[in-house]
Write an enzyme that holds these catalytic residues in place. Structure first.
Site, short mmCIF file in Angstrom:
data_model
loop_
_atom_site.label_atom_id
_atom_site.label_comp_id
_atom_site.label_asym_id
_atom_site.label_seq_id
_atom_site.Cartn_x
_atom_site.Cartn_y
_atom_site.Cartn_z
N PRO A 1 41.41 38.90 41.68
CA PRO A 1 41.80 40.32 41.59
C PRO A 1 43.18 40.50 42.21
O PRO A 1 43.37 40.21 43.39
CB PRO A 1 40.71 41.04 42.41
N LEU A 2 44.14 40.92 41.42
CA LEU A 2 45.54 40.98 41.85
C LEU A 2 46.02 42.42 41.85
O LEU A 2 46.10 43.05 40.79
CB LEU A 2 46.41 40.14 40.90
N CYS B 1 42.05 41.34 52.40
CA CYS B 1 43.31 42.08 52.29
C CYS B 1 44.03 42.11 53.64
O CYS B 1 43.46 42.56 54.63
CB CYS B 1 43.04 43.50 51.80
N LYS C 1 34.99 38.02 49.29
CA LYS C 1 36.23 37.23 49.38
C LYS C 1 36.78 37.37 50.80
O LYS C 1 36.98 38.48 51.29
CB LYS C 1 37.26 37.72 48.36
N GLY D 1 44.10 29.19 46.77
CA GLY D 1 45.35 28.98 47.48
C GLY D 1 46.21 27.87 46.92
O GLY D 1 45.77 26.72 46.83
N ASP D 2 47.45 28.20 46.50
CA ASP D 2 48.50 27.23 46.15
C ASP D 2 48.22 26.40 44.91
O ASP D 2 48.70 25.27 44.81
CB ASP D 2 48.75 26.28 47.33
N ALA E 1 45.45 32.82 41.75
CA ALA E 1 46.10 34.12 41.97
C ALA E 1 47.58 34.06 41.60
O ALA E 1 47.95 34.27 40.45
CB ALA E 1 45.90 34.56 43.42
#
Length: 670
Positions: free
Chosen positions: A331-332, A416, A455, A518-519, A540
């Site tokens: 979710p972006l 967040c 998350k 991540g990454d 993401a």
């Protein structure tokens, strides 16, 4: 003059490297030979460059040039951003810190030039004699007067007319010449329109009746209220009244005998009252969720109550979330909109999730927040993500969504990092408020019929990981899955994600699935991540930089995608945007805004054929380089003006006095 690659820059082949001056001169020359590396710009080019310098001096410091993406250290403190450790990277004596965080004082980008002469929605919808506003209406009712003041059309073909056989925006469409006949009559392709008749393309819309109930606080939260009353009662075991318990009795999971709310519906002959500041848009291509009153509930009833009220589902009988091994698009916020998710679905994303929605805004019936829940019919596994800090609002919001929209799972945002959320106790702050966190998870799980996921990050402080302590509790509280981002709140994106720690947490979480995040920017990154023992990976930033990453992972290859192919992706995005947000002026400018936000990430991609070695790493900064053609070079620019130029190739000229500043400071410089 040979271009020098700075430390931390991506490994672009030497023959493609350029200096800043060469790069911008080439783009200003429009790709002509005179602007190529080593070419002489001439007097005219020098004058133009001087003009550019004067303009740059007037630009706010947040758009300055890296190694600057620079701001003063006190500015970083005002943004609440954590500083990088002194030993994180070697810095030259004169080098300053890179700008990070959000551009919090961005100018308002909503175009207002068309507000003075807007056509009344009743005219657009074909019932001018039944104007909702009556004599108080401030909109135009004369189509001829409107057309005289309307900006020029942006193209000869309308994507809505070509796709669906009818453009619901009629004369207000910015491509109206494709479907306007004599007397400004809207032409309809009957055969094509019949193919789409009755089909639901977008679900989870907010009906007017439901919005009215929420605004007047008439929506009944029976399950949530029952759970919250249980929290307020002191328990016999000596526990505090505010402590969530692990009970699974019928008293705690009280049933709801209300059926999904049926919408009153707006008659086809009457226009809808527009929201303040919103452009009223017909709902021909969007179907409301279960609240629309299309047909009565399919649940069999026994008298005044449903069978579901009598026989309560146990937690083990809930629908399972079977997504192990699938590619999950994160979710972006801002960029993870419906048109972008359609692009990613086309390239192979298996699971999609809506942007983070604030539960209090949903409970108030805010149209802008409910828009984040919309689901395209191509999204076969779709969830929504909620943010909140308290069990009452989160539990009520979960019950509301359970009754009114179609989703496959609901996710709680406990990752967040932004101050606005954190300081109110939401996002990452919930990792330090275990009692409230427990109450939220247990409460939402008790009112949902779909799986609940969470998350999280590794922790709040940079060197103090706490996720391994929280994950077993989340499993005990009833969550179906956890996604772990391998960074802390303070770390943000300053260093790489800690995949060794993610692997450790995956073992602790078992048998509950754990996705790592991540990454990930290449199929090699994805393969290494899966070897860590996670159930799947969430992507993401990698998807924002190269949405075809999903294809690369599934086909296990590097895709040297051409500039024309990338431009076609942008064309598809703009078409999806016009379909979703509208082809009138407001829809066009909204599409442009989200396109520009996405371009602030897309410019970080370096074509495979230009790299010295593969793969590109997500935290390597692209140096100045010349692409294999003008368009590839233009797409590599991190100058806002060049992004605007790309948007004009797709959506026509920008409005007068148009300005754009990306959401994140590190995304743009001149």
């Amino acid at each position: 003059m040979a271009a020098v690659v700075a430390a931390g820059a991506a490994p672009v082949r030497a023959r493609f490297l350029a200096s800043k001056e060469q790069f911008h001169a080439y783009l200003r020359a429009g790709g002509e030979p005179g602007g190529e590396p080593g070419g002489q710009a001439g007097n005219e080019g020098e004058e133009e460059e001087e003009g550019e310098k004067k303009k740059e001096e007037e630009v706010d410091s947040c758009q300055s040039e890296p190694p600057a993406k620079r701001v003063r250290s006190e500015d970083l403190g005002q943004d609440g951003e954590s500083r990088e450790d002194a030993g994180a990277a070697e810095k030259e004596p004169g080098e300053q810190k890179r700008a990070r965080g959000q551009n919090k004082s961005r100018p308002c980008m909503k175009p207002n030039h068309y507000e003075q002469s807007r056509l009344c929605p009743s005219v657009t919808q074909g019932c001018a004699e039944k104007c909702y506003f009556g004599p108080r209406c401030r909109f135009l009712h004369d189509v001829g007067e409107y057309m005289a003041a309307k900006p020029a059309d942006l193209g000869r073909s309308c994507v809505l007319f070509e796709t669906f056989g009818k453009c619901i925006y009629g004369v207000t469409c910015r491509f109206a010449q494709a479907h306007l006949g004599d007397g400004y009559q809207n032409i309809v392709n009957t055969d094509l329109a019949k193919q789409w008749e009755g089909k639901s393309l977008v679900r989870n819309n907010l009906s007017k009746d439901l919005q009215h109930q929420l605004r007047k606080r008439k929506f009944i939260f029976k399950k949530a209220d029952e759970y919250l009353r249980g929290l307020a009662k002191p328990h016999g075991n000596g526990g505090k009244g505010g402590k969530a318990t692990g009970r699974s009795t019928e008293e705690q999971e009280a049933s709801d005998c209300t059926t999904p709310q049926e919408a009153l519906g707006d008659g086809p002959e009457c226009p809808v009252l527009p929201e303040q500041g919103d452009d009223p848009k017909p709902d021909a291509l969007q179907s409301p969720g279960p609240t629309s009153g299309e047909e009565p509930s399919s649940i069999k009833t026994a008298g005044p109550v449903t069978d579901e009220d009598i026989i309560k589902l146990r937690s083990c009988e809930k629908r399972k979330l079977e997504i192990q091994g699938k590619l999950y698009l994160a979710p972006l916020t801002t960029c993870g909109n419906l048109p972008f998710r359609r692009i990613c679905k086309r390239f192979g994303a298996d699971v999609t999730c809506g942007e983070m929605a604030v539960c209090t805004n949903l409970l108030q019936g805010q149209s802008s927040e409910w828009a984040l829940l919309k689901r395209h019919h191509t999204e076969d596994i779709f969830g929504v993500q909620l943010e909140g800090a308290f069990p009452d609002t989160m539990t009520k919001c979960a019950e509301l969504l359970n009754q009114t929209i179609e989703v496959d799972f609901v996710d709680i945002n406990v990752g967040c990092p932004i101050d606005l959320v954190y300081k109110k106790g939401g996002g990452c702050a919930l990792m330090t408020r275990s009692n409230k966190f427990e109450q939220i998870v247990r409460g939402m799980n008790s009112v949902l019929d779909v799986p609940l996921t969470v998350k999280i990050r590794t922790g709040v402080q940079e060197k103090i990981n706490v996720a391994h302590k929280i994950i077993p509790k989340i499993r005990e509280w009833g969550a179906s899955m956890v996604t772990l981002h391998g960074r802390s709140r303070e770390q943000r994106y300053t260093r790489g994600a800690d995949w060794d720690y993610i692997a450790e947490c995956a073992k602790i979480a078992s048998p509950m699935p754990l996705f790592g995040n991540g990454d990930i920017l290449s199929y090699e990154d994805a393969n290494r991540a899966m070897q860590m023992g996670v159930s799947g990976i969430m992507i993401a930033r990698g998807a924002l930089i190269k949405p075809w990453l999903f294809t690369e992972i599934k086909e296990q290859r590097h895709w040297d995608i051409s500039s024309s192919e990338r431009f076609d992706i942008l064309k598809d995005f703009t078409n999806y945007g016009l379909e979703h947000w509208g082809s009138d002026t407001q829809g066009v400018e909204k599409t442009r805004k989200f396109l520009l936000e996405w371009l602030s990430f897309l410019c970080r991609y370096i074509p495979v054929g230009l790299l010295e070695y593969l793969p590109q790493k997500i935290n390597e900064r692209p140096p100045y380089y010349m692409g294999r053609d003008y368009l590839e070079t233009l797409m590599a620019s991190q100058n806002v003006d060049d992004w605007i130029k790309i948007s004009e190739l797709l959506l026509g000229p920008v409005p007068t006095s148009f300005t754009f500043l990306p959401k994140h400071k590190a995304n743009s410089y001149r």
